[in-house]
Design an enzyme around this catalytic site. Structure first.
Site, PDB file in Angstrom:
ATOM      1  N   HIS A 146       0.841  -1.194   0.000  1.00  9.99           N
ATOM      2  CA  HIS A 146       0.000   0.000   0.000  1.00  9.99           C
ATOM      3  C   HIS A 146       0.876   1.245   0.000  1.00  9.99           C
ATOM      4  O   HIS A 146       1.810   1.368   0.791  1.00  9.99           O
ATOM      5  CB  HIS A 146      -0.904   0.008   1.233  1.00  9.99           C
ATOM      6  CG  HIS A 146      -1.773   1.225   1.333  1.00  9.99           C
ATOM      7  ND1 HIS A 146      -2.794   1.477   0.441  1.00  9.99           N
ATOM      8  CD2 HIS A 146      -1.762   2.268   2.201  1.00  9.99           C
ATOM      9  CE1 HIS A 146      -3.378   2.617   0.769  1.00  9.99           C
ATOM     10  NE2 HIS A 146      -2.766   3.120   1.831  1.00  9.99           N
ATOM     11  N   LYS A 167      -0.557  11.004   1.545  1.00  9.98           N
ATOM     12  CA  LYS A 167       0.326  10.362   0.561  1.00  9.98           C
ATOM     13  C   LYS A 167      -0.073  10.730  -0.864  1.00  9.98           C
ATOM     14  O   LYS A 167       0.773  11.077  -1.695  1.00  9.98           O
ATOM     15  CB  LYS A 167       0.286   8.840   0.737  1.00  9.98           C
ATOM     16  CG  LYS A 167       0.799   8.349   2.076  1.00  9.98           C
ATOM     17  CD  LYS A 167       0.840   6.845   2.139  1.00  9.98           C
ATOM     18  CE  LYS A 167      -0.552   6.230   2.039  1.00  9.98           C
ATOM     19  NZ  LYS A 167      -1.401   6.573   3.197  1.00  9.98           N
ATOM     20  N   ASP A 185      -2.161   3.618  -4.291  1.00  7.89           N
ATOM     21  CA  ASP A 185      -2.937   2.761  -3.395  1.00  7.89           C
ATOM     22  C   ASP A 185      -2.387   1.334  -3.336  1.00  7.89           C
ATOM     23  O   ASP A 185      -1.968   0.877  -2.281  1.00  7.89           O
ATOM     24  CB  ASP A 185      -4.413   2.741  -3.785  1.00  7.89           C
ATOM     25  CG  ASP A 185      -5.264   2.103  -2.700  1.00  7.89           C
ATOM     26  OD1 ASP A 185      -5.039   2.411  -1.520  1.00  7.89           O
ATOM     27  OD2 ASP A 185      -6.142   1.287  -3.031  1.00  7.89           O
ATOM     28  N   ARG A 250      16.008  12.041  14.637  1.00  9.28           N
ATOM     29  CA  ARG A 250      16.310  13.246  13.859  1.00  9.28           C
ATOM     30  C   ARG A 250      17.547  13.068  12.978  1.00  9.28           C
ATOM     31  O   ARG A 250      17.555  13.453  11.817  1.00  9.28           O
ATOM     32  CB  ARG A 250      16.507  14.432  14.808  1.00  9.28           C
ATOM     33  CG  ARG A 250      16.810  15.728  14.072  1.00  9.28           C
ATOM     34  CD  ARG A 250      16.685  16.927  14.971  1.00  9.28           C
ATOM     35  NE  ARG A 250      17.000  18.156  14.260  1.00  9.28           N
ATOM     36  CZ  ARG A 250      16.820  19.365  14.758  1.00  9.28           C
ATOM     37  NH1 ARG A 250      16.301  19.503  15.975  1.00  9.28           N
ATOM     38  NH2 ARG A 250      17.145  20.434  14.059  1.00  9.28           N
TER      39      ARG A 250
END
Length: 323
Positions: A146, A167, A185, A250
C-alpha cells in the site's frame, strides 16, 4: 520454483504472438504441466527450458536445426529409443525451432502420447531466452504493498504511511513538479533478480490517483503521457510519520532499510507537520540517496570532520599546557 497453474496451454497463449508459435500436435495435452518435484528443485528458469537433452527430460525441450539433423541421421532403432525415452517422461511440451519441419514420426509420437508439439520460425536460442525470461517473471516472488509509487529523478520511490497523512496529495504535488506516477494505493512488486525489484500498477488502477475531496484523477489525461510510467525499479521507501511519533530519529547514524521480498531497500522517515514542504523534502531525500548509492554520505563526512576537529583541539590544548 513455484509454477502452480502453469500449463502448456497458458505458456502457449502468453508467448505464441511473441515467438510465433504454432501448435501442430498433442492438442489433448493442453493441461500438461511441469513435474511438481522437478519444478520445486529448479533454482532458476535455466533449469526449466533448454536444447534437447535426455539427461533432463522433464524440462521444455527445444529442437533447433542441429538437433533435427542429428535426429534424422540416426538409424531407426536408436531414434525410436531416444524419442521413446523423451516422450515417456512427459516433458511439458516440445518446440521445433529454426523454421524446421518436425519429423513425421516425432509428430506421430506426440499425437499418440498427447505431448504438445510447437513449431516456430524463430531461432532456438531466441526461443530459449524468451521462455526463460517468461518463466522467471511468472515464478518470481511477488507482493502487493500500500502506498504511492513514483518515478522521482529517475528513481523508483514508494511513499508509505498511515491513512490520512496525505500520501496521494504529496504524490499529486510531485507529479505537478514533473515527476511520474507508477501506481497509487496498491503497488505490485516482483523480485526479478538478486538485487532487482520491479513495481507496476494493477491494470484496474492504471493511471489513476485518488485524492480526498477530488476523487479519482486520470493523471495521463490531465498531465499528459509523460506523467505516468509503466514500471520502475524500487530503490527508496519514504515513510511518512506523525509529528508525535516517538520512534522518529532526527539524525539517524546508520542507514535505515525496509525488507521487501527479502531485499533491503533504503528508507527515510519524514515527519508530517503544518508548514512543511513535503515535496521538497522528498526530492532532497531522493538526491541524498543517489549520493549515498555513489558512496557519498554527508552525515558520515560531517562526523569525520567533527572528530578530526576535536582531535586537533585536544592536541593544541596539550601543547598549550607544555608551553
Amino acid at each position: 520454483m513455484e509454477l502452480t497453474g502453469v500449463t502448456s496451454q497458458s505458456i502457449f497463449d502468453d508467448n505464441a504472438a511473441d515467438i510465433k508459435l504454432s501448435w501442430v500436435a498433442g492438442l489433448e495435452g493442453a493441461d500438461r504441466a511441469f513435474d511438481v518435484e522437478f519444478a520445486r528443485e529448479a533454482t532458476s528458469a535455466a533449469d526449466l527450458v533448454g536444447h534437447l537433452n535426455l539427461i533432463h527430460p522433464n524440462r521444455i525441450q527445444v529442437l533447433g536445426k542441429p538437433e533435427i539433423l542429428y535426429y534424422q541421421r540416426l538409424d531407426d532403432e536408436p531414434r525410436k529409443r531416444q524419442m521413446g525415452e523423451l516422450i515417456l517422461l512427459e516433458p511439458p511440451f516440445l518446440v521445433v525451432a529454426d523454421g524446421m519441419e518436425p519429423p513425421p514420426d516425432l509428430e506421430l509420437r506426440c499425437t499418440r502420447s498427447s505431448t504438445p508439439l510447437f513449431t516456430t520460425p524463430v531461432s532456438s536460442a531466441a526461443v530459449i531466452d524468451h521462455l526463460r525470461l517468461y518463466l522467471s517473471r511468472i515464478s518470481a516472488p511477488r507482493v502487493t504493498m500500500h502506498g504511492v509509487f513514483l518515478d522521482i529523478l529517475g528513481m523508483g520511490v514508494l511513499i508509505m504511511g498511515e491513512s490520512g497523512l496525505g500520501k496521494s496529495e504529496l504524490g499529486l504535488e510531485l507529479i505537478s513538479r514533473g515527476h511520474g506516477l507508477v501506481a497509487d494505493d496498491a503497488v505490485d512488486f516482483v523480485r526479478l533478480g538478486p538485487d532487482f525489484i520491479e513495481g507496476r500498477c494493477p491494470p484496474l488502477l492504471q493511471n489513476l490517483l485518488e485524492v480526498r475531496g477530488l476523487g479519482l484523477l486520470d493523471i495521463k489525461t490531465i498531465f499528459g503521457e509523460t506523467a505516468v510510467r509503466r514500471k520502475m525499479k524500487l530503490k527508496l521507501v519514504v515513510q511518512l510519520v506523525r509529528r508525535n511519533d516517538g520512534e522518529f530519529e532526527r539524525l539517524p547514524l546508520d542507514s535505515q532499510y525496509l525488507d521487501v521480498l527479502g531485499l533491503p531497500i533504503h528508507m527515510v522517515k519524514i515527519q508530517v507537520a503544518a508548514g512543511r514542504n513535503l515535496a521538497v523534502l522528498v526530492e532532497a531525500a531522493v538526491r541524498n540517496t543517489i549520493l549515498r548509492l555513489r558512496g557519498i554520505d554527508t552525515l558520515r563526512d560531517f562526523m569525520d570532520r567533527q572528530r578530526a576537529a576535536m582531535q586537533a583541539d585536544v592536541v593544541s590544548r596539550g601543547q598549550g599546557r607544555l608551553l
